[in-house]
Write an enzyme that holds these catalytic residues in place. Structure first.
Site, PDB file in Angstrom:
ATOM      1  N   HIS A  91       7.911   2.221  14.823  1.00  0.00           N
ATOM      2  CA  HIS A  91       6.555   1.775  15.173  1.00  0.00           C
ATOM      3  C   HIS A  91       5.994   0.945  14.028  1.00  0.00           C
ATOM      4  O   HIS A  91       6.628   0.779  12.997  1.00  0.00           O
ATOM      5  CB  HIS A  91       5.652   2.962  15.521  1.00  0.00           C
ATOM      6  N   HIS A 100       7.847   0.940  10.349  1.00  0.00           N
ATOM      7  CA  HIS A 100       8.633   2.017   9.750  1.00  0.00           C
ATOM      8  C   HIS A 100       9.223   2.968  10.780  1.00  0.00           C
ATOM      9  O   HIS A 100       8.843   2.966  11.945  1.00  0.00           O
ATOM     10  CB  HIS A 100       7.836   2.792   8.703  1.00  0.00           C
ATOM     11  N   HIS A 119       4.362   9.137  17.614  1.00  0.00           N
ATOM     12  CA  HIS A 119       5.600   8.525  17.153  1.00  0.00           C
ATOM     13  C   HIS A 119       6.437   9.638  16.545  1.00  0.00           C
ATOM     14  O   HIS A 119       6.100  10.172  15.495  1.00  0.00           O
ATOM     15  CB  HIS A 119       5.300   7.394  16.154  1.00  0.00           C
ATOM     16  N   GLU A 123       4.483  11.787  13.880  1.00  0.00           N
ATOM     17  CA  GLU A 123       3.098  11.362  13.664  1.00  0.00           C
ATOM     18  C   GLU A 123       2.324  11.349  14.982  1.00  0.00           C
ATOM     19  O   GLU A 123       2.676  10.626  15.902  1.00  0.00           O
ATOM     20  CB  GLU A 123       3.063   9.941  13.077  1.00  0.00           C
ATOM     21  N   HIS A 142       0.824  -1.208   0.000  1.00  0.00           N
ATOM     22  CA  HIS A 142       0.000   0.000   0.000  1.00  0.00           C
ATOM     23  C   HIS A 142       0.846   1.240   0.000  1.00  0.00           C
ATOM     24  O   HIS A 142       2.024   1.231   0.316  1.00  0.00           O
ATOM     25  CB  HIS A 142      -1.095   0.050   1.036  1.00  0.00           C
TER      26      HIS A 142
HETATM   27 FE   LIG Z   1       3.599   5.799  11.198  1.00  0.00          FE
END
Ligand SMILES: [Fe+2]
Length: 491
Positions: free
Chosen positions: A409, A374, A403, A380, A330
């Site tokens: 995470h 990632h 994050h 974020e 995705h």
């Molecule tokens: Fe993320």
């Protein structure tokens, strides 16, 4: 008093009328012919109104970015009470009261941590304490400079029981624009240019400078009930729609689905309009992260007509048209950007507002459905408006996670283990939840209060610790270099 004339298309919801189209120039009036025609600042304004311009960009900003609105009001904003400036005998200006910081925290006192963080839903104030939208704001994180440099952003969570109509408070933010995301309970928002009713799964933006007040729409006075949600504040520029690039001219948040209020006055008789000395209506001004109260003489909602392109607006997230891969993998979550606020470099946002809406997920049999593990140079902050998030079991509606830059995470063990077994044979309609993310290129500092809060999930990092090395089978099939060496020596 309702609007009797506007131009453009109209939408009606909850008994309120809205004009539509992101960034359009709108006109609206409470009574016919209140809006001057052909000029902005006539000597004789219809009905003896006062003309006042509200500028959201520098006068000379490029035309495409230039935002301003002309307000035609019963009294100009400047004629709304005086303030006594306290002086001591040396004629030096002093402050008599200690600074009160919006969101309860001095941004200078915030701290940094590279830890991944998660919060459970923020609980309401004790039921016996009067707490309105302003009192109910908690600063969670801030970054990228001070509002004094007109830069940076802040993230808040709110919880309140008391409407500002009860506390008789009104508010404006000189520091930046608010993006408000109700999570629990609808908000009735009065602004100088009209009213909006913003439900959970709607969002609204109130740009810098507009006077507004926030009330509980359902007027529920039971002690257990309260309104809760999230606020993103950007102190540089304004929210815009993201570029669509190869997606083309449609999709994601479509411009026609953004709704703007129509002109409204809170009072139609001088008696209702004027606040007497005992009424204690207060304007709370957020300026340089601090709150400055001022006593008001009359209702700030006295704009009889307006025209312009600098206005509050709302958007229903159900209208979002999601795009993603239908072959394999995705795409980056930026594909779900609703609104963006441009940073210092093109393509690198000061803040993006991204959602993970109900959608059909169709992919090939070798794609892991939840987001990948990632580490990201961007920071974020996530929230959950309703239901469940597809990569985390312990993420609760009304909660949040952070994050930061380069903090690793990804899906938790339970979600990952389940997804690895999923052959993705059929498209799946994900409709269990509505999550969102604020993503920023800047590093954020954290409120020490948020780090000590009872609702901080102290065990958050545990959710990944069972992702252990046992699954790896490579060394069984191929000897390690060390074993190879030993074998050579034996020969
Ligand atoms: Fe993320």
């Amino acid at each position: 008093m309702t609007t009797c004339a506007t131009n453009g298309m109209l939408e009606t919801r909850d008994g309120l009328v809205y004009q539509t189209g992101f960034g359009n120039t709108f006109e609206s009036e409470c009574i016919p012919h209140a809006l001057p025609k052909g000029r902005n600042n006539p000597r004789k304004v219809p009905y003896n109104l006062y003309a006042e311009q509200l500028s959201g960009t520098a006068f000379t900003a490029p035309r495409a970015e230039n935002r301003r609105t002309w307000l035609y009001r019963i009294q100009p904003s400047v004629a709304n009470g005086t303030e006594h400036i306290p002086r001591h005998h040396h004629h030096k200006v002093t402050t008599t009261t200690p600074a009160v910081f919006f969101g309860g925290v001095d941004p200078e006192q915030t701290v940094v941590t590279p830890r991944p963080l998660r919060w459970k839903p923020k609980p309401p104030h004790p039921a016996n304490e009067e707490c309105d939208f302003i009192d109910g704001m908690s600063l969670m994180a801030t970054g990228g400079g001070s509002p004094l440099n007109k830069n940076g952003l802040s993230i808040y969570m709110y919880c309140f029981q008391t409407s500002m109509s009860e506390t008789k408070r009104h508010f404006y933010n000189a520091d930046g624009d608010f993006l408000i995301i109700p999570q629990q309970e609808a908000l009735l928002i009065h602004t100088e240019v009209g009213r909006m009713i913003v439900h959970p799964k709607d969002i609204c933006v109130i740009p810098r400078g507009f006077v507004f007040s926030i009330h509980r729409h359902n007027n529920d006075t039971s002690l257990e009930s309260f309104a809760r949600g999230y606020v993103l504040e950007v102190c540089k520029g304004h929210f815009t729609l993201p570029e669509l690039g190869p997606i083309g001219s449609n999709g994601l948040a479509n411009a026609r689905d953004f709704w703007y209020p129509t002109a409204w006055c809170s009072a139609t008789t001088p008696a209702d309009y004027t606040y007497n000395a005992d009424s204690k209506h207060t304007l709370m001004r957020k300026f340089g992260s601090q709150l400055f109260p001022k006593q008001l003489r009359h209702s700030p909602y006295n704009v009889v007509a307006f025209h312009g392109n600098y206005l509050p607006f709302m958007y229903n997230l159900d209208r979002f048209c999601a795009v993603n891969s239908v072959t394999y993998d995705h795409l980056d979550p930026s594909i779900y950007t609703v609104l963006t606020c441009v940073g210092s470099e093109p393509g690198t946002a000061l803040a993006d507002f991204v959602i993970f809406p109900p959608r059909v997920m169709a992919t090939d049999s070798n794609t892991l459905r939840p987001p990948w593990f990632h580490r990201n140079t961007m920071t974020e902050f996530m929230g959950l408006i309703a239901g469940q998030y597809d990569a985390k079991e312990g993420f609760q509606a009304g909660g949040a996670s952070l994050h930061s830059c380069m903090t690793p995470h990804g899906p938790d063990t339970m979600s990952y283990d389940k997804a690895v077994l999923d052959h993705c044979a059929m498209p799946v309609k994900f409709e269990e939840g509505l999550a969102f993310m604020f993503e920023t290129s800047l590093i954020m500092t954290l409120s020490p209060v948020a780090l000590k809060a009872s609702y901080l999930d102290v065990d958050y990092e545990q959710c990944w610790q069972d992702l252990n090395a046992d699954l790896f089978i490579g060394w069984d099939k191929f000897p390690t270099p060390k074993e190879e060496e030993q074998e050579n020596e034996e020969e």
